[in-house]
Design an enzyme around this catalytic site. Structure first.
Site, short mmCIF file in Angstrom:
data_model
loop_
_atom_site.label_atom_id
_atom_site.label_comp_id
_atom_site.label_asym_id
_atom_site.label_seq_id
_atom_site.Cartn_x
_atom_site.Cartn_y
_atom_site.Cartn_z
N MET A 29 79.84 72.69 -16.58
CA MET A 29 79.08 71.59 -17.20
C MET A 29 79.35 70.29 -16.43
O MET A 29 79.11 69.20 -16.96
CB MET A 29 79.45 71.46 -18.68
CG MET A 29 79.09 72.72 -19.47
SD MET A 29 78.76 72.45 -21.21
CE MET A 29 80.31 71.80 -21.77
N GLY A 30 79.87 70.42 -15.22
CA GLY A 30 80.05 69.24 -14.37
C GLY A 30 81.31 68.45 -14.70
O GLY A 30 82.19 68.91 -15.40
N LEU A 32 83.58 67.67 -12.47
CA LEU A 32 84.46 68.71 -11.93
C LEU A 32 85.87 68.21 -11.64
O LEU A 32 86.06 67.09 -11.16
CB LEU A 32 83.85 69.28 -10.65
CG LEU A 32 82.43 69.83 -10.81
CD1 LEU A 32 81.91 70.34 -9.47
CD2 LEU A 32 82.36 70.93 -11.86
N GLY A 35 90.56 72.37 -11.62
CA GLY A 35 90.41 73.69 -12.27
C GLY A 35 89.10 74.34 -11.85
O GLY A 35 89.05 75.52 -11.47
N HIS A 36 88.01 73.54 -11.89
CA HIS A 36 86.71 74.08 -11.46
C HIS A 36 86.77 74.49 -9.98
O HIS A 36 86.24 75.52 -9.60
CB HIS A 36 85.61 73.01 -11.59
CG HIS A 36 85.30 72.61 -13.00
ND1 HIS A 36 85.58 71.36 -13.49
CD2 HIS A 36 84.72 73.29 -14.01
CE1 HIS A 36 85.17 71.27 -14.74
NE2 HIS A 36 84.64 72.43 -15.10
N GLN A 60 75.26 74.67 -27.03
CA GLN A 60 76.63 75.00 -27.43
C GLN A 60 77.35 73.84 -28.11
O GLN A 60 78.54 73.94 -28.38
CB GLN A 60 77.43 75.53 -26.23
CG GLN A 60 77.74 74.52 -25.15
CD GLN A 60 78.34 75.19 -23.91
OE1 GLN A 60 77.64 75.86 -23.15
NE2 GLN A 60 79.63 75.03 -23.70
N GLN A 153 86.23 82.05 -24.67
CA GLN A 153 84.95 82.10 -23.94
C GLN A 153 84.99 83.22 -22.88
O GLN A 153 84.05 84.03 -22.78
CB GLN A 153 84.70 80.75 -23.28
CG GLN A 153 83.58 80.74 -22.27
CD GLN A 153 83.27 79.34 -21.77
OE1 GLN A 153 82.69 78.56 -22.49
NE2 GLN A 153 83.63 79.02 -20.54
#
Ligand code: PAF
Length: 279
Positions: A29-30, A32, A35-36, A60, A153
């Site tokens: 979801m940007g 960043l 971790g991303h 969501q 998730q």
């Protein structure tokens, strides 16, 4: 790096990648953080090309949640992905992602989706699974990477892929933490300096739970007493849940065993944070 803002551009960008070999998707979801970016590296190990999606998915977010204030910074995100050697970034608008409006047919997470965060965020995991299924349909990746910070998730996505025979290899990356232990999250950007100081309480509480187990305490309520005792020392944290669960079923356990997951969610001011530790 190609930045595809609509499905036509995405499809054009994907064609040469598929000719060259396999494709891994990192849905985000940007806003960043490292971790991303660690997921981009993990995706790179699983496939020949990496596609990252950046889409803040309204499906969501529940009423009164932080859809409007969710941090966004496209230029910064694109720079970081370019540096990382990502081949394609898909950044659709909401109408591009959902051209017919909210989908009528959605993916139901079933009982796994009612546990932990699902008990407090009804509809959240249906929204997550639906957008991930849609991204899988648009990108048709061979593999997809998700972070372990969102343990529930990742568990649900694995289950969706299995139950619906989606044929995507799901790979997960470990939680990446700040120097003081706070799990990296885009939402950390919304913390005030005072909240940031309290936010570290989550990882400290997880440590206390793991320490309790290491000293031989296996009774789950007693482990959780240690966790809550630490959390209560951080003024701005308001605990939503602390549970020890089975790693697959996400059902609570009475006796803690290695491999169980200690999962926490708390509000820190108006920001909801989650964290977990596989014991
Ligand atoms: O973890 C996230 O950032 C989101 O839930 C995801 C998987 C990109 C779906 O919108």
């Amino acid at each position: 790096m190609i930045v595809a803002r609509d499905r036509g551009a995405l499809s054009d960008a994907l064609e040469p990648l598929r000719e060259r070999g396999t494709v891994a998707l990192v849905p985000t979801m940007g806003y960043l953080h490292d971790g991303h970016l660690s997921l981009v590296d993990i995706a790179r190990e699983s496939a020949d090309s990496v596609v990252v999606s950046i889409f803040v998915n309204p499906l969501q977010f529940g009423v009164g949640e932080d859809l409007e204030t969710y941090p966004r910074s496209e230029e910064h995100d694109l720079d970081r992905l370019r540096e990382r050697g990502v081949e394609v970034v898909f950044t659709p608008t909401v109408p591009e992602m959902y051209p017919d409006g909210d989908p009528i047919v959605t993916v139901s997470p079933g009982r796994l989706g009612r546990r932990l965060c699902g008990a407090f965020r009804p509809g959240h995991f249906a929204g997550v699974l639906t957008v991930v299924a849609r991204l899988f349909g648009l990108v048709r990746p061979d593999a997809a990477a998700f972070g372990q910070k969102d343990y529930q998730q990742a568990t649900l996505i694995r289950r969706m892929v299995r139950d619906l025979e989606m044929g995507v290899e799901v790979v997960t990356g470990p939680i990446v933490r700040e120097a003081d232990g706070l799990a990296m999250s885009s939402r950390n950007a919304n913390l005030t300096p005072a909240e940031r100081e309290s936010a570290v309480g989550l990882s400290r509480a997880l440590e206390a739970g793991a320490d309790a187990l290491a000293t031989g305490i296996t009774d789950a309520p007693r482990v959780l007493d240690h966790v809550r005792a630490v959390l209560s020392g951080f003024d701005l944290l308001e605990l939503q849940y602390a549970e020890v669960v089975d790693a697959r079923s996400l059902e609570t356990v009475d006796v803690v065993r290695e491999g169980n997951v200690l999962a926490l969610a708390a509000f820190c001011g108006t920001t909801r944070l989650i964290d977990n530790r596989v014991l």
